[in-house]
Design an enzyme around this catalytic site. Structure first.
Site, PDB file in Angstrom:
ATOM      1  N   ARG A  60     -19.311 -84.807 -43.275  1.00 54.52           N
ATOM      2  CA  ARG A  60     -19.903 -83.494 -43.019  1.00 54.52           C
ATOM      3  C   ARG A  60     -21.290 -83.304 -43.615  1.00 54.52           C
ATOM      4  O   ARG A  60     -22.062 -82.474 -43.165  1.00 54.52           O
ATOM      5  CB  ARG A  60     -18.974 -82.414 -43.585  1.00 54.52           C
ATOM      6  N   LYS A 158      -2.948 -93.778 -45.194  1.00 49.97           N
ATOM      7  CA  LYS A 158      -1.853 -92.955 -45.675  1.00 49.97           C
ATOM      8  C   LYS A 158      -2.404 -91.776 -46.478  1.00 49.97           C
ATOM      9  O   LYS A 158      -3.537 -91.873 -46.946  1.00 49.97           O
ATOM     10  CB  LYS A 158      -0.875 -93.783 -46.520  1.00 49.97           C
ATOM     11  N   LYS A 192      -2.024-106.835 -49.549  1.00 44.99           N
ATOM     12  CA  LYS A 192      -2.183-107.596 -50.798  1.00 44.99           C
ATOM     13  C   LYS A 192      -1.738-109.032 -50.557  1.00 44.99           C
ATOM     14  O   LYS A 192      -0.679-109.268 -49.977  1.00 44.99           O
ATOM     15  CB  LYS A 192      -1.366-106.970 -51.932  1.00 44.99           C
ATOM     16  N   ASP A 245       4.022 -90.282 -52.560  1.00 44.69           N
ATOM     17  CA  ASP A 245       2.782 -91.046 -52.722  1.00 44.69           C
ATOM     18  C   ASP A 245       3.049 -92.549 -52.782  1.00 44.69           C
ATOM     19  O   ASP A 245       2.248 -93.342 -52.296  1.00 44.69           O
ATOM     20  CB  ASP A 245       2.085 -90.593 -54.020  1.00 44.69           C
ATOM     21  N   HIS A 250       4.681 -97.727 -50.238  1.00 45.29           N
ATOM     22  CA  HIS A 250       4.513 -99.028 -50.893  1.00 45.29           C
ATOM     23  C   HIS A 250       5.849 -99.641 -51.335  1.00 45.29           C
ATOM     24  O   HIS A 250       6.118-100.802 -51.060  1.00 45.29           O
ATOM     25  CB  HIS A 250       3.603 -98.910 -52.112  1.00 45.29           C
ATOM     26  N   LYS A 350       3.215 -92.947 -63.125  1.00 55.62           N
ATOM     27  CA  LYS A 350       1.870 -92.928 -63.715  1.00 55.62           C
ATOM     28  C   LYS A 350       2.021 -92.790 -65.217  1.00 55.62           C
ATOM     29  O   LYS A 350       3.019 -92.297 -65.718  1.00 55.62           O
ATOM     30  CB  LYS A 350       1.066 -91.768 -63.146  1.00 55.62           C
TER      31      LYS A 350
HETATM   32  C1  BG6 Z   1      -2.143 -95.287 -53.592  1.00 55.89           C
HETATM   33  C2  BG6 Z   1      -1.655 -94.056 -54.281  1.00 55.89           C
HETATM   34  O1  BG6 Z   1      -1.595 -95.397 -52.300  1.00 55.89           O
HETATM   35  O2  BG6 Z   1      -1.781 -96.447 -54.348  1.00 55.89           O
HETATM   36  C3  BG6 Z   1      -2.203 -93.974 -55.686  1.00 55.89           C
HETATM   37  O3  BG6 Z   1      -2.042 -92.916 -53.541  1.00 55.89           O
HETATM   38  C4  BG6 Z   1      -1.926 -95.247 -56.449  1.00 55.89           C
HETATM   39  O4  BG6 Z   1      -1.666 -92.852 -56.388  1.00 55.89           O
HETATM   40  C5  BG6 Z   1      -2.346 -96.470 -55.646  1.00 55.89           C
HETATM   41  O5  BG6 Z   1      -2.656 -95.189 -57.660  1.00 55.89           O
HETATM   42  C6  BG6 Z   1      -1.895 -97.749 -56.314  1.00 55.89           C
HETATM   43  O6  BG6 Z   1      -2.443 -98.849 -55.635  1.00 55.89           O
HETATM   44  P1  BG6 Z   1      -2.783-100.206 -56.397  1.00 55.89           P
HETATM   45  O7  BG6 Z   1      -3.288-101.108 -55.316  1.00 55.89           O
HETATM   46  O8  BG6 Z   1      -3.814 -99.871 -57.432  1.00 55.89           O
HETATM   47  O9  BG6 Z   1      -1.497-100.665 -57.014  1.00 55.89           O
END
Ligand code: BG6
Length: 499
Positions: A60, A158, A192, A245, A250, A350
């Site tokens: 934007r 995502k 990865k 999240d 993941h 976290k």
């Molecule tokens: C993201 C999440 O998809 O993956 C984050 O939104 C997280 O909260 C991140 O920190 C972790 O990814 P990686 O590759 O650092 O393990």
């Protein structure tokens, strides 16, 4: 004469790279600056981006092409560190340009159409790295402006919605514009290197498959632990929480690759069909099971390594009464012949003590020990697949320790893949962007996978929402609330790091 000044690649001979136009919605955002542009720079440096490719940032703000390139250069310098080279930038920088588009303003898309005109035969990718609330508007406007053609690809970052319903709506909107084969839904964990190594380990070796079932495996643990807190994403995170999240995407994707049946080929749909079967076989966790099969936590102030950190509720932008979970542990079960009775313990959070992603497969005891009485009853064999920070595969076995007595001790056969191959692993987004440009969908999620994952997550979320207790507190720098250890202890096991 060869006028290509790019350095030779660390990943083999330079292939002839196809040209493309990559339109980056959210082009000034955090993901673009931190991950996508550095990934594209690396692909260019490795000789995998054609000299007439174009990367068009879209956002934007009012910026000229030069101003956008300057921002991108600063970000690449910062995030690539010693890997940044001025000579490479001299070739890469001119591929960048910028178009100002307000996602909801129809007229702005004409500017984008003008920028793309004349290159209809070149692969055209639209990477939507905006919030999902803008996906529908962007798709509608792209279609109206007639700039999406049959060979265009739409990449979606995502989170894909916040539940099955909203994900379904996004999928409907995008699906109304392009075919499923043109949609590249990103879960960066699939990009990865290490996650693909999981496939190599399982399906490239004859050794593991005969053991890979309920007869030989006692339990599996998947941990993705972060030391980071909520950082500058409080607005997003406080609405989202760790379940949506991290687990919905993941951790479930890791679970799928670990648990799926061997696909007939490595082709996208062969792999995705098998992953989908795992997701659909997950035993539902609803109100009745949530208290015994899940644990959630929220970090309080504490010490992560040598750093003293504030609690989640004190983080900037977080509602001080927030009930959002920053830690989740779940006992997942897969109702299939292969996995009946084998618990898969998932854990993520976290502000945990380590930054680590690890899969631990614990094998059964020997059926009869001839060494009875001398050893404890811990299962002797454990396969630990460490995905990050350093990629390692470790197989624990019992061996006789030297000396007269017949004493067995656990020892590790350890393979550090970084040291073994002495090559820089590709960053997740480098691979995913490369695969999308090449049209390979294997590492992207299909619509039915995303929706099946949400269908398993939604009842857990609903059970939590109906429960007044909220997440349990845990000190930053600890392995989550006591409820997490209790969850696994109920089955007579312990988390890997507690052993
Ligand atoms: C993201 C999440 O998809 O993956 C984050 O939104 C997280 O909260 C991140 O920190 C972790 O990814 P990686 O590759 O650092 O393990």
């Amino acid at each position: 004469m060869n006028t290509d000044t790019r350095p030779s690649t660390s990943h083999g001979a330079r292939a002839i790279a196809p040209s493309f136009d990559l339109v980056l919605f959210g082009g000034t955002g955090d993901l673009a600056m931190r991950k996508l542009l550095p990934a594209l720079y690396r692909r260019f440096a490795d000789g995998n981006v054609s000299a007439d490719a174009r990367i068009i940032g879209v956002a934007r703000s009012s910026l000229s092409d030069m101003e956008y390139a300057a921002r991108a250069e600063t970000a690449c310098r910062q995030h690539l560190g010693a890997d940044f080279e001025d000579s490479v930038w001299a070739g890469f920088g001119p591929l960048l340009s910028y178009v100002r588009v307000d996602a909801n303003a129809t007229s702005d898309y004409q500017m984008l159409a003008a920028r793309l005109a004349g290159r209809e035969t070149v692969t055209r990718l639209f990477f939507l790295s905006t919030g999902p609330d803008l996906f529908a508007a962007i798709c509608k406007e792209l279609a109206a402006a007639n700039i999406v053609n049959a060979s265009s690809r739409i990449m979606l970052e995502k989170p894909l919605g916040e539940d099955a319903l909203s994900a379904g709506r996004i999928n409907d909107t995008v699906g109304a514009m392009v075919r499923e084969q043109q949609i590249y839904r990103i879960d960066h964990y699939l990009g990865k290197e290490t996650v693909q190594n999981l496939m190599a380990l399982r399906f490239g070796n004859a050794l593991f498959e005969p053991l890979w079932h309920r007869g030989q495996i006692k339990h599996v643990q998947i941990t993705v632990a972060e030391q980071l807190g909520v950082e500058k994403r409080a607005d997003f995170y406080d609405r989202t929480g760790a379940l949506r999240d991290m687990v919905q995407n993941h951790l479930l994707q890791l679970l799928c690759i670990l648990a799926m049946e061997p696909p007939a080929t490595n082709a996208a749909d062969a792999v995705r069909d098998e992953k989908l079967k795992v997701l659909r076989a997950l035993r539902p966790i609803g109100d009745a099971e949530a208290s015994t099969k899940t644990a959630r936590g929220q970090y309080r102030a504490g010490n992560v390594g040598t750093t003293t950190t504030v609690g989640y509720l004190e983080e900037m932008g977080v509602d001080p009464t927030s009930q959002t979970e920053t830690f989740v542990a779940i006992k997942a079960e897969i109702d299939t012949w292969r996995w009946a009775g084998v618990p898969f313990y998932l854990r993520t959070g976290k502000r945990l003590p380590q930054h680590v992603a690890e899969i631990v497969v614990t094998f059964d005891q020997v059926p009869h020990s001839i060494f009875t009485g001398r050893f404890n009853s811990d299962p002797p064999n454990r396969l630990v697949i460490r995905l990050q920070p350093d990629e390692c595969i470790t197989l624990r076995i019992l061996a006789k320790s030297p000396g007269e007595a017949m004493r067995l001790k656990p020892v590790d056969l350890a393979l550090n893949l970084g040291e073994t191959f002495k090559a820089r692993p590709l960053e997740a987004y480098e691979r995913l962007l490369g695969d999308a440009i090449a049209g390979n969908l294997t590492l992207f999620m299909r619509r039915d996978e995303v929706e099946a994952a949400w269908n398993w997550i939604d009842p857990i979320r609903a059970a939590w929402d109906a429960d007044d207790e909220g997440p349990r507190p845990y000190a930053a720098g600890s392995w989550g609330p006591a409820a997490s250890s209790a969850l696994i202890a109920r089955d007579g096991y312990a988390w890997h790091d507690d052993l």
